[in-house]
Write an enzyme that holds these catalytic residues in place. Structure first.
Site, PDB file in Angstrom:
ATOM      1  N   GLU A  72       0.847  -1.525   0.484  1.00  0.00           N
ATOM      2  CA  GLU A  72      -0.258  -0.033  -0.152  1.00  0.00           C
ATOM      3  C   GLU A  72       0.893   1.107  -0.283  1.00  0.00           C
ATOM      4  O   GLU A  72       0.499   2.172   0.765  1.00  0.00           O
ATOM      5  CB  GLU A  72      -1.147   0.426   0.852  1.00  0.00           C
ATOM      6  N   ARG A  94      -2.272   0.523  -4.386  1.00  0.00           N
ATOM      7  CA  ARG A  94      -3.581  -0.242  -3.569  1.00  0.00           C
ATOM      8  C   ARG A  94      -4.260   0.459  -2.377  1.00  0.00           C
ATOM      9  O   ARG A  94      -5.205   0.079  -2.225  1.00  0.00           O
ATOM     10  CB  ARG A  94      -2.947  -1.054  -2.500  1.00  0.00           C
TER      11      ARG A  94
END
Length: 381
Positions: free
Chosen positions: A248, A252
């Site tokens: 992330e 993401r």
């Protein structure tokens, strides 16, 4: 993302298989019917003789004995947790460690998460921590966990000051999605899962929005083909993003559309008062409205998203108890905050999401204070 379709006569139909491409940490996602009875699938991913099944008080009476029968011959340990988001905390996590230590589970033990998102998140976190990491399998039994939380390796627990603020990235060895478990899922939980399904269309696939508009009632009626397609499409979208950005660092984050607003709702109202998917749905409406106020999307685009969420029987109005100040207080501890700036997932257009902190503060405040009842009432005319 590799995908395959195979016929399994023993289990009464076709099984779809996706592969999350993360090099040596890659793993398959199996989607089909009666997969809880497939010893062949489980055997592929269990290295030793010890298995530890983590489930909860709601799921255990429904599916635990069937899974134990499938795993006959292994040495099982079972930990049954209390059910609910309110129990996603340190105290409940310790129950898992207590069970593993009491059974003298070692590093060859495979942990199996049998349940929804709370069970999966906590079992995965326990697997990441126990003896510095043991194998685990995700066996999600709710729509939300099947299309979202079981895929991607996010694990963790909640803190009183913020949701999912304590955890680890830790990938499973496989995800086994038996869509037949949805037959015992309460309607409210089924609808909550649809918030995440709809999210994928909004952030990365406008065509999927159209498909959902045509097939939503079939999913709610649990028509097998429609459910399978919704799960497969959602898992494919998430697996593709996770393969490109496992931890992330950018892309993401777009999977969190509506989550910054939604997590604030969950934290303020008390974990479990609003289901995660319900809070995400209301948060998605707020993200749609802010995208409109920034000139990214039109009113008709915003309304199209709201109508779809309403048809999924999801809340589209934030809690009346929450003020703009309440939202800002909770959003300030969101994981996407950088240098004191709240970064949000917004839509440049339907099917195209962006993560940005580049907006005027008054637009955020006006979005938080907007009259969502009036917006929704207008849609009913």
């Amino acid at each position: 993302i590799r995908t395959a379709l195979s016929y399994c006569p023993l289990f009464g139909g076709f099984m779809q298989t996706l592969h999350v491409n993360l090099a040596e940490r890659g793993y398959p996602i199996y989607i089909g019917s009666n997969l809880l009875g497939s010893r062949e699938i489980f055997e592929k991913h269990i290295a030793g003789q010890q298995v530890a099944i983590i489930t909860n008080q709601t799921v255990a009476p429904l599916y635990l004995q069937g899974l134990l029968a499938t795993l006959s011959g292994y040495s099982p340990t079972v930990v049954v947790l209390p059910d609910g988001e309110v129990y996603k905390n340190w105290e409940t996590l310790q129950l898992i460690f207590d069970g593993l230590l009491t059974a003298r589970c070692n590093r060859k033990t495979t942990l199996i998460a049998l349940g929804g998102g709370v069970v999966g998140d906590m079992a995965g976190f326990a697997a990441a921590c126990y003896q510095r990491g043991i194998d685990f399998l995700q066996v999600p039994t709710t729509l939300l966990s099947q299309v979202d939380s079981s895929v991607g390796g996010k694990t963790g627990i909640n803190h009183p000051l913020g949701k999912n603020m304590v955890g680890a990235f830790y990938q499973p060895k496989a995800v086994v999605i038996d869509q037949d478990t949805l037959a015992t899922l309460p309607r409210r939980e089924l609808c909550a899962g649809l918030a995440e399904v709809i999210k994928y269309g909004l952030i990365c696939d406008a065509d999927f929005i159209g498909w959902l508009e045509s097939n939503l009632e079939k999913i709610l009626a649990l028509e097998s083909a429609a459910v399978s397609q919704a799960i497969h499409h959602s898992c494919f979208a998430k697996a593709k993003v996770v393969a490109l950005d496992e931890r992330e660092s950018g892309l993401r984050e777009t999977l969190n559309l509506g989550h910054t607003f939604g997590h604030a709702i969950e934290t303020h109202m008390g974990y479990g008062v609003w289901l995660h998917g319900e809070a995400v749905a209301a948060g998605t409406v707020m993200a749609l409205e802010m995208s409109r106020r920034l000139g990214f999307i039109s009113c008709s685009d915003r309304d199209r998203g709201i109508r779809l969420l309403m048809r999924a029987e999801l809340p589209v109005i934030p809690p009346k108890e929450m003020t703009a100040a309440h939202f800002l207080e909770h959003m300030a501890v969101d994981k996407k905050v950088q240098s004191g700036r709240i970064r949000l997932v917004l839509l440049r257009q339907l099917g195209d999401a962006v993560v940005t902190g580049d907006y005027a503060e008054d637009i955020l405040h006006d979005t938080l204070a907007a009259d969502y009842r009036a917006i929704v009432d207008q849609l009913k005319i």
